[in-house]
Write an enzyme that holds these catalytic residues in place. Sequence first.
Site, PDB file in Angstrom:
ATOM      1  N   GLY A  72       7.037 -67.646  -3.581  1.00  0.00           N
ATOM      2  CA  GLY A  72       5.972 -68.200  -2.741  1.00  0.00           C
ATOM      3  C   GLY A  72       6.299 -68.349  -1.269  1.00  0.00           C
ATOM      4  O   GLY A  72       5.489 -68.876  -0.504  1.00  0.00           O
ATOM      5  N   ASP A 118       2.023 -62.080  -9.441  1.00  0.00           N
ATOM      6  CA  ASP A 118       3.414 -61.804  -9.783  1.00  0.00           C
ATOM      7  C   ASP A 118       3.592 -61.943 -11.285  1.00  0.00           C
ATOM      8  O   ASP A 118       2.893 -62.741 -11.927  1.00  0.00           O
ATOM      9  CB  ASP A 118       4.371 -62.766  -9.059  1.00  0.00           C
ATOM     10  CG  ASP A 118       5.754 -62.170  -8.871  1.00  0.00           C
ATOM     11  OD1 ASP A 118       6.444 -61.904  -9.886  1.00  0.00           O
ATOM     12  OD2 ASP A 118       6.151 -61.942  -7.715  1.00  0.00           O
ATOM     13  N   LYS A 175       7.348 -53.744   1.465  1.00  0.00           N
ATOM     14  CA  LYS A 175       8.776 -53.472   1.383  1.00  0.00           C
ATOM     15  C   LYS A 175       8.999 -52.062   0.846  1.00  0.00           C
ATOM     16  O   LYS A 175       8.410 -51.674  -0.154  1.00  0.00           O
ATOM     17  CB  LYS A 175       9.465 -54.493   0.470  1.00  0.00           C
ATOM     18  CG  LYS A 175      10.951 -54.199   0.256  1.00  0.00           C
ATOM     19  CD  LYS A 175      11.726 -55.430  -0.153  1.00  0.00           C
ATOM     20  CE  LYS A 175      11.291 -55.993  -1.483  1.00  0.00           C
ATOM     21  NZ  LYS A 175      12.033 -57.228  -1.811  1.00  0.00           N
TER      22      LYS A 175
END
Length: 220
Positions: A76, A95, A175
């Site tokens: 988080g 998630d 990412k």
Amino acid sequence: MSRAGDKGLKQRVRTAKGRKIGSTRWLERQLNDPYVKRAKAEGYRSRAAYKLIELDERFHFLKGVRRVVDLGIAPGGWTQVVRQKAPQASVVGIDLLPTDPIEGAEILQMDFMDEQAPDRLKAALGGTADLVLSDMAANTVGHPQTDHLRTMGLVEAGLLFATEVLEPGGAFVAKVLAGGADSGLVAELKRRFTTVKHAKPPASRKGSSEWYVVAQGFKG
């Protein structure tokens, strides 16, 4: 970030019975990581929060956002940063791992690659997004090429989702691994966004293979 008084205070961890050497090294690195210490002191759930802070300081993608999607939200830290820098923003995150509640965020515990996940996220979002964040990475198997392909598969899925929900002018931050996004993905990003940059924020460990791609100015 280092302080003169911290010198000579590096903590070493003994290899406990049953603990692998790699685990011991990871624990030792965590105990001596200034970003980990800073995160604890400043109330962030992970050191990854500083990666987003540093990326935003350079690219300013959090300015004025109202709806944000956080792919790979656990634990988080990134959503904490979003809510701090853009208190008006609502966040929808997803998630596989459980994530403690965060004010202003709706969190789905499920696999983003589940075919139902995009529709669940869109329903929770309730409209278009200004920003899609992805800190997802595939579990590594120790084979660089395989790890890269698996993570890039997540990035591509994240990009596809972003193109379905982003408001014109919106941004996608994801990412990637060493070498950045491959040429095909970069070409698609450049086709869909005005600017596409790669960056490695200072909070990303020097020995880490992670980089981030920042695509801004979604063309719709």
